[in-house]
Design an enzyme around this catalytic site. Sequence first.
Site, PDB file in Angstrom:
ATOM      1  N   LYS A 272      35.417  38.064  25.184  1.00 57.28           N
ATOM      2  CA  LYS A 272      35.517  39.408  24.615  1.00 57.28           C
ATOM      3  C   LYS A 272      34.719  39.456  23.314  1.00 57.28           C
ATOM      4  O   LYS A 272      34.839  38.575  22.473  1.00 57.28           O
ATOM      5  CB  LYS A 272      36.989  39.765  24.358  1.00 57.28           C
ATOM      6  CG  LYS A 272      37.763  40.037  25.648  1.00 57.28           C
ATOM      7  CD  LYS A 272      39.186  40.445  25.400  1.00 57.28           C
ATOM      8  CE  LYS A 272      39.931  40.665  26.705  1.00 57.28           C
ATOM      9  NZ  LYS A 272      39.476  41.855  27.451  1.00 57.28           N
ATOM     10  N   ARG A 347      44.114  40.173  37.480  1.00 55.57           N
ATOM     11  CA  ARG A 347      44.200  40.372  38.929  1.00 55.57           C
ATOM     12  C   ARG A 347      44.159  39.030  39.672  1.00 55.57           C
ATOM     13  O   ARG A 347      44.737  38.907  40.746  1.00 55.57           O
ATOM     14  CB  ARG A 347      43.079  41.320  39.384  1.00 55.57           C
ATOM     15  CG  ARG A 347      41.695  40.827  39.113  1.00 55.57           C
ATOM     16  CD  ARG A 347      40.630  41.932  39.212  1.00 55.57           C
ATOM     17  NE  ARG A 347      40.617  42.782  38.031  1.00 55.57           N
ATOM     18  CZ  ARG A 347      39.773  43.798  37.868  1.00 55.57           C
ATOM     19  NH1 ARG A 347      38.899  44.124  38.805  1.00 55.57           N
ATOM     20  NH2 ARG A 347      39.808  44.518  36.771  1.00 55.57           N
TER      21      ARG A 347
HETATM   22  N1  BES Z   1      43.741  42.464  29.494  1.00 51.04           N
HETATM   23  C1  BES Z   1      42.557  43.179  29.768  1.00 51.04           C
HETATM   24  C2  BES Z   1      42.786  44.673  29.872  1.00 51.04           C
HETATM   25  C3  BES Z   1      43.127  45.370  28.598  1.00 51.04           C
HETATM   26  C4  BES Z   1      42.107  45.888  27.812  1.00 51.04           C
HETATM   27  C5  BES Z   1      44.419  45.550  28.228  1.00 51.04           C
HETATM   28  C6  BES Z   1      42.416  46.543  26.656  1.00 51.04           C
HETATM   29  C7  BES Z   1      44.715  46.225  27.068  1.00 51.04           C
HETATM   30  C8  BES Z   1      43.731  46.714  26.274  1.00 51.04           C
HETATM   31  C9  BES Z   1      41.973  42.705  31.091  1.00 51.04           C
HETATM   32  O1  BES Z   1      42.173  41.388  31.422  1.00 51.04           O
HETATM   33  C10 BES Z   1      40.503  42.897  30.987  1.00 51.04           C
HETATM   34  O2  BES Z   1      39.907  42.216  30.208  1.00 51.04           O
HETATM   35  N2  BES Z   1      39.980  43.820  31.760  1.00 51.04           N
HETATM   36  C11 BES Z   1      38.604  44.114  31.759  1.00 51.04           C
HETATM   37  C12 BES Z   1      38.171  44.203  33.186  1.00 51.04           C
HETATM   38  C13 BES Z   1      36.681  44.219  33.361  1.00 51.04           C
HETATM   39  C14 BES Z   1      36.075  42.870  33.008  1.00 51.04           C
HETATM   40  C15 BES Z   1      36.380  44.569  34.795  1.00 51.04           C
HETATM   41  C16 BES Z   1      38.416  45.435  31.047  1.00 51.04           C
HETATM   42  O3  BES Z   1      39.277  46.301  31.185  1.00 51.04           O
HETATM   43  O4  BES Z   1      37.444  45.583  30.329  1.00 51.04           O
HETATM   44 MN    MN Z   2      40.638  40.114  30.599  1.00 51.68          MN
END
Ligand code: BES
Ligand code: MN
Length: 492
Positions: A272, A347
Amino acid sequence: MQIRGIDTPVLEWTGDALAIGLFEENTEITGELAQLDEKLAGTIQELIAETEFEGKAGSKAVTRVGSNSPIRKIILVGLGKAEDLKLDAVRTTGAAIARMANKEKVKTLGISLPIFNNDPAATAQAISEGIILALHQDNRFKSDPEDKGIKLETVDLLGCGGQDAAIIRAEQIGSGVILARELVAAPANSVTPITMAQTAEEIASECGLSLEILEKEDCEKLGMGSFLGVAMASDLPPKFIHLTYKPEGTPTRKLAIVGKSLTFDSGGLNIKGVGSGIETMKMDMGGGAATLGAAKAIGQLKPNAEIHFICAATENMISGHAMHPGDILTASNGKTIEVNNTDAEGRLTLADALVFTEKLGVDAIVDLATLTGACIIALGDDIAGLWSTDETLATGLKKASEKAGEKLWQMPMEEQYFDGLKSQIADMKNTGPRAGGSITAALFLKQFVKETPWAHLDIAGPVWADKENGYNNAGATGFGVRTLVNWVLSQS
Ligand code: BES
Ligand code: MN
Ligand code: ZN
């Protein structure tokens, strides 16, 4: 703090502060209240006039009553229009009164609110929930908290005599919500897969649930390559938690609740970046927290259904052991997944958790997950997305959430979008295009449930609140616990 339902008339109640709810367009006080006003030398009328109190929803006023009075302070709260009153507004009003009383250093509080829908039990429960949730303060990580805590000692709910069971229910549910909040709020160096398993152990022993913890080797034997792929880079061992609540008699239904339990989500090698909110990713176990919170509440409420609670807990980290972007994982149902983005890890953990859960032979599965940022884009911070393969289940969850005041919005299970997850080399990819990202995430999960009615709640938005609102304080909300409890109770 003790909450009691009493039938003492308003005129006879004595204590530090009496809170009175008034409807909009109906602030002319009559009957018992008029008599009380007389006894208090016109203080209530004066307060209404001086503050131009109109009974608008959320409005409030407080004043001190002259000395020698059996009541030290009067608190007025507006309830809005009588015909618009919802159960959740009763809960919010309980919260507003509790916050005010605490600020005013009230020790003994009386609350006189109209009975909602001729249902004193629902009214007493909602007011109590509002009070308990609003007054919850998390000072665990402060060495010298500014606010030294709650001053309130007793709260009397006037007109709620005989509602002890409802108040106890509120306390039991409240303890589950607070557990969920504290799990989410605690940082990743405090809540880990190991401590989540310990928390499950505490719930099991306190509430008489049975507990099975699958260690990494057990998960390997079950072929949980998808879950373990995520767990690889962490120095902490993954814990696959399975709590079971069984009622005394023959259960009416067998249900399962599954929660995404990433105690930290760095993104993995697709790390991230700046501005991604990486520092908030301790809350990525919000689904698991709601699952354990619901287990704690349900363990005390003792409904007549068998409930399974599942958390595949791990961290999503980076190290020399990390899965590489592009790796192919094999889940426990044999399906292969090309990991085109290691940050779509929730997921991957849920895939094996869902396969495991379906093998338990339950009548329905509900999963909760802080799954996608895309769901926040779609529905904002306050509303969770709901996807389901079964309309009866979706309707039941919507009813349960409505009663809880936790907002859900049903989203489409648009099968065609699965095209976005097609892989050249494996059965599927774990990430599709940016557009409709919360839908493709739901479609991915669906690959791991064969025929059991299943619903997925994406709680990425409402798991956290930036500021205090109603009975939620700034920070972790414990979202999902009350919806899950209402849903389970509606099934037993
Ligand atoms: N835990 C995150 C989702 C999330 C984002 C929760 C912001 C709360 C606040 C999840 O694991 C994630 O990183 N999702 C990605 C998916 C993408 C890589 C397809 C996202 O939402 O950017
Ligand atoms: Mn994630
Ligand atoms: Zn995540």
